[in-house]
Motif scaffolding. Structure first.
Motif, PDB file in Angstrom:
ATOM      1  N   PHE A 166      36.985  10.862 -25.049  1.00  0.00           N
ATOM      2  CA  PHE A 166      37.960  12.287 -25.089  1.00  0.00           C
ATOM      3  C   PHE A 166      39.181  12.091 -25.932  1.00  0.00           C
ATOM      4  N   LYS A 167      39.543  11.065 -26.576  1.00  0.00           N
ATOM      5  CA  LYS A 167      40.621  11.096 -27.638  1.00  0.00           C
ATOM      6  C   LYS A 167      40.191  10.160 -28.868  1.00  0.00           C
ATOM      7  N   THR A 168      40.293  10.798 -29.943  1.00  0.00           N
ATOM      8  CA  THR A 168      39.660  10.188 -31.359  1.00  0.00           C
ATOM      9  C   THR A 168      40.983  10.271 -32.093  1.00  0.00           C
ATOM     10  N   GLU A 169      41.326   9.317 -32.872  1.00  0.00           N
ATOM     11  CA  GLU A 169      42.314   9.286 -33.573  1.00  0.00           C
ATOM     12  C   GLU A 169      42.226  10.192 -34.869  1.00  0.00           C
ATOM     13  N   GLY A 170      43.193  10.969 -35.004  1.00  0.00           N
ATOM     14  CA  GLY A 170      43.033  11.993 -36.054  1.00  0.00           C
ATOM     15  C   GLY A 170      42.225  13.109 -35.997  1.00  0.00           C
ATOM     16  N   GLN A 171      41.625  13.101 -34.863  1.00  0.00           N
ATOM     17  CA  GLN A 171      40.661  14.534 -34.704  1.00  0.00           C
ATOM     18  C   GLN A 171      40.789  14.947 -33.312  1.00  0.00           C
ATOM     19  N   ASP A 172      40.651  16.243 -33.144  1.00  0.00           N
ATOM     20  CA  ASP A 172      40.665  17.037 -31.979  1.00  0.00           C
ATOM     21  C   ASP A 172      38.821  17.142 -31.447  1.00  0.00           C
ATOM     22  N   GLY A 173      38.599  17.163 -30.137  1.00  0.00           N
ATOM     23  CA  GLY A 173      37.532  17.370 -29.713  1.00  0.00           C
ATOM     24  C   GLY A 173      36.434  16.247 -28.996  1.00  0.00           C
ATOM     25  N   PHE A 174      35.551  16.504 -28.342  1.00  0.00           N
ATOM     26  CA  PHE A 174      34.933  15.518 -27.376  1.00  0.00           C
ATOM     27  C   PHE A 174      33.960  14.827 -28.396  1.00  0.00           C
ATOM     28  N   ALA A 175      33.855  13.611 -28.142  1.00  0.00           N
ATOM     29  CA  ALA A 175      32.511  12.771 -28.936  1.00  0.00           C
ATOM     30  C   ALA A 175      32.080  11.913 -27.783  1.00  0.00           C
ATOM     31  N   GLN A 176      30.770  11.573 -28.203  1.00  0.00           N
ATOM     32  CA  GLN A 176      30.038  10.779 -27.246  1.00  0.00           C
ATOM     33  C   GLN A 176      29.129   9.607 -28.168  1.00  0.00           C
ATOM     34  N   ASN A 177      28.917   8.486 -27.683  1.00  0.00           N
ATOM     35  CA  ASN A 177      27.648   7.636 -28.039  1.00  0.00           C
ATOM     36  C   ASN A 177      26.836   7.356 -27.089  1.00  0.00           C
ATOM     37  N   PHE A 178      25.595   7.560 -26.822  1.00  0.00           N
ATOM     38  CA  PHE A 178      24.666   7.412 -26.101  1.00  0.00           C
ATOM     39  C   PHE A 178      23.557   6.149 -26.520  1.00  0.00           C
ATOM     40  N   ARG A 179      23.676   5.239 -25.701  1.00  0.00           N
ATOM     41  CA  ARG A 179      22.988   3.805 -26.213  1.00  0.00           C
ATOM     42  C   ARG A 179      21.782   3.418 -25.396  1.00  0.00           C
ATOM     43  N   VAL A 180      20.755   3.371 -26.038  1.00  0.00           N
ATOM     44  CA  VAL A 180      19.488   2.946 -25.277  1.00  0.00           C
ATOM     45  C   VAL A 180      19.228   1.483 -26.055  1.00  0.00           C
ATOM     46  N   ARG A 181      19.384   0.473 -25.131  1.00  0.00           N
ATOM     47  CA  ARG A 181      19.033  -0.847 -25.565  1.00  0.00           C
ATOM     48  C   ARG A 181      17.855  -1.496 -24.739  1.00  0.00           C
ATOM     49  N   GLY A 182      16.705  -2.071 -25.585  1.00  0.00           N
ATOM     50  CA  GLY A 182      15.818  -2.864 -24.690  1.00  0.00           C
ATOM     51  C   GLY A 182      15.748  -4.120 -25.258  1.00  0.00           C
ATOM     52  N   ILE A 183      15.464  -4.974 -24.168  1.00  0.00           N
ATOM     53  CA  ILE A 183      15.577  -6.483 -24.043  1.00  0.00           C
ATOM     54  C   ILE A 183      14.138  -6.801 -23.875  1.00  0.00           C
ATOM     55  N   ILE A 184      13.632  -7.727 -24.930  1.00  0.00           N
ATOM     56  CA  ILE A 184      12.188  -8.402 -24.749  1.00  0.00           C
ATOM     57  C   ILE A 184      12.607  -9.929 -24.823  1.00  0.00           C
ATOM     58  N   PRO A 185      12.091 -10.708 -23.583  1.00  0.00           N
ATOM     59  CA  PRO A 185      12.376 -12.190 -23.399  1.00  0.00           C
ATOM     60  C   PRO A 185      11.032 -12.640 -23.979  1.00  0.00           C
ATOM     61  N   VAL A 186      11.210 -13.904 -24.645  1.00  0.00           N
ATOM     62  CA  VAL A 186      10.303 -14.924 -25.141  1.00  0.00           C
ATOM     63  C   VAL A 186      10.493 -16.034 -24.789  1.00  0.00           C
ATOM     64  N   LYS A 187       9.426 -16.951 -23.978  1.00  0.00           N
ATOM     65  CA  LYS A 187       9.901 -18.014 -23.238  1.00  0.00           C
ATOM     66  C   LYS A 187       9.681 -19.197 -24.416  1.00  0.00           C
ATOM     67  N   GLU A 188       8.797 -18.818 -25.303  1.00  0.00           N
ATOM     68  CA  GLU A 188       8.797 -19.946 -26.511  1.00  0.00           C
ATOM     69  C   GLU A 188       8.261 -19.316 -27.885  1.00  0.00           C
ATOM     70  N   GLY A 189       8.827 -19.259 -28.841  1.00  0.00           N
ATOM     71  CA  GLY A 189       8.771 -18.716 -30.204  1.00  0.00           C
ATOM     72  C   GLY A 189       7.316 -19.378 -31.047  1.00  0.00           C
ATOM     73  N   PHE A 190       6.796 -18.307 -32.002  1.00  0.00           N
ATOM     74  CA  PHE A 190       5.630 -19.253 -32.594  1.00  0.00           C
ATOM     75  C   PHE A 190       6.175 -20.427 -33.557  1.00  0.00           C
ATOM     76  N   LEU A 191       7.444 -20.134 -34.076  1.00  0.00           N
ATOM     77  CA  LEU A 191       7.859 -21.132 -35.344  1.00  0.00           C
ATOM     78  C   LEU A 191       9.023 -21.902 -34.407  1.00  0.00           C
ATOM     79  N   ILE A 192      10.004 -21.286 -34.054  1.00  0.00           N
ATOM     80  CA  ILE A 192      11.029 -21.773 -33.318  1.00  0.00           C
ATOM     81  C   ILE A 192      10.805 -22.221 -31.713  1.00  0.00           C
ATOM     82  N   LYS A 193      10.433 -23.251 -31.338  1.00  0.00           N
ATOM     83  CA  LYS A 193       9.907 -23.573 -29.866  1.00  0.00           C
ATOM     84  C   LYS A 193      11.089 -23.519 -28.937  1.00  0.00           C
ATOM     85  N   VAL A 194      11.889 -22.483 -28.758  1.00  0.00           N
ATOM     86  CA  VAL A 194      12.891 -22.448 -27.730  1.00  0.00           C
ATOM     87  C   VAL A 194      12.771 -20.912 -27.070  1.00  0.00           C
TER      88      VAL A 194
END
Length: 285
Positions: A73-101
């Motif tokens: 709602f407030k941006t330094e030095g600028q007037d007007g409404f702004a927004q950031n819409f974030r999409v985050r996907g998380i993929i779990p891996v029990k054990e990697g191919f090279l690093i076994k953790v």
């Protein structure tokens, strides 16, 4: 630090946008809360706290889809409404191919609006955390980030590729409290001859308290420091959320944020006040 006030017309727009966002949040919350009432199983207070802390723990191995709207709602030095819409996907891996953790792979994309109304894609960030140590007190992880300049306008993201290491420490043996730290680094690796090299870090301190009914409260700000100039941006926020279990596990929250301190001329975070609305789905492995 002086903050510019919004014009009357912009204030009305901000008010309308705020109302729309709150209605959207309530709609999401009500629908999934109703499903929870129909599907939930009796559980003790300690089980509910444990569930909340597992969901909030950034090192928990679970498939996740996270949606977050940051209405600015407030941006330094600028007037007007702004927004950031974030999409985050998380993929779990029990054990990697090279690093076994155990590992967590995160894919993060943005759809942004600048204060002047320009709207489009922001940058895409990929990161991978390796859970290197798991103790009674918590976990320690390390990995890497890469930021890809996919923005459709220079006001919506960076024109450079960036790469850097990342670290996380989680403290879980604190009763109803939980604390974790995330430290990410970004060093530009392209277009340095045109835009100049950049090097900065994002430090995220997270402290939460969970109640036995699934409600939690705490802070999750993202502090930034420019390694080349020493300039910083230190926002502060306060999150109130609710975690419950139905067919999946869910997390809904609202989080006002204000810029507590920013060095003069810091370029990467110009938001002075905003509100985040988030919703997350979790599917354990």
């Amino acid at each position: 630090m002086k903050l510019k006030m919004l014009k009357k017309g912009t204030t009305k727009t901000v008010r309308d946008n705020t109302a729309a966002l709150l209605l959207l949040f309530v709609g999401f919350f009500s629908g999934f809360a109703q499903e929870t009432e129909e599907n939930k199983e009796p559980q003790s207070g300690s089980t509910s706290v444990k569930l909340s802390q597992e969901v909030m723990n950034p090192t928990t191995l679970a498939w996740q889809l996270q949606l977050e709207e940051f209405a600015i709602f407030k941006t330094e030095g600028q007037d007007g409404f702004a927004q950031n819409f974030r999409v985050r996907g998380i993929i779990p891996v029990k054990e990697g191919f090279l690093i076994k953790v155990p590992q967590l792979i995160r894919v993060i994309a943005f759809f942004n609006t600048a204060p002047d109304g320009r709207t489009g894609l922001g940058d895409v960030t990929l990161n991978q955390f390796f859970i290197l140590s798991k103790k009674d007190w918590g976990q320690f992880g390390a990995g890497w980030n890469i930021q890809i300049p996919t923005r459709t306008d220079d006001q919506l993201g960076s024109p450079q590729w960036s790469l850097g290491p990342a670290f996380t420490v989680t403290f879980t043996n604190l009763g109803k409290w939980q604390m974790y730290w995330i430290w990410e680094n970004f060093f530009s690796i392209s277009e340095n001859d045109k835009y100049g090299s950049s090097a900065y870090a994002v430090l995220q301190p997270n402290v939460f308290y969970t109640w036995s009914n699934g409600v939690y409260a705490g802070i999750e700000p993202e502090w930034q420091i420019d390694y080349k100039t020493g300039k910083v941006a230190i926002p502060m926020d306060f999150r109130v959320g609710y975690i419950w279990s139905g067919k999946l596990k869910y997390n809904a929250y609202i989080e006002p944020e204000v810029m507590a301190y920013r060095s003069d001329g810091y370029p990467r975070n110009s938001a002075n006040f905003g509100v985040r609305l988030g919703f997350r789905w979790y599917l354990p492995m």
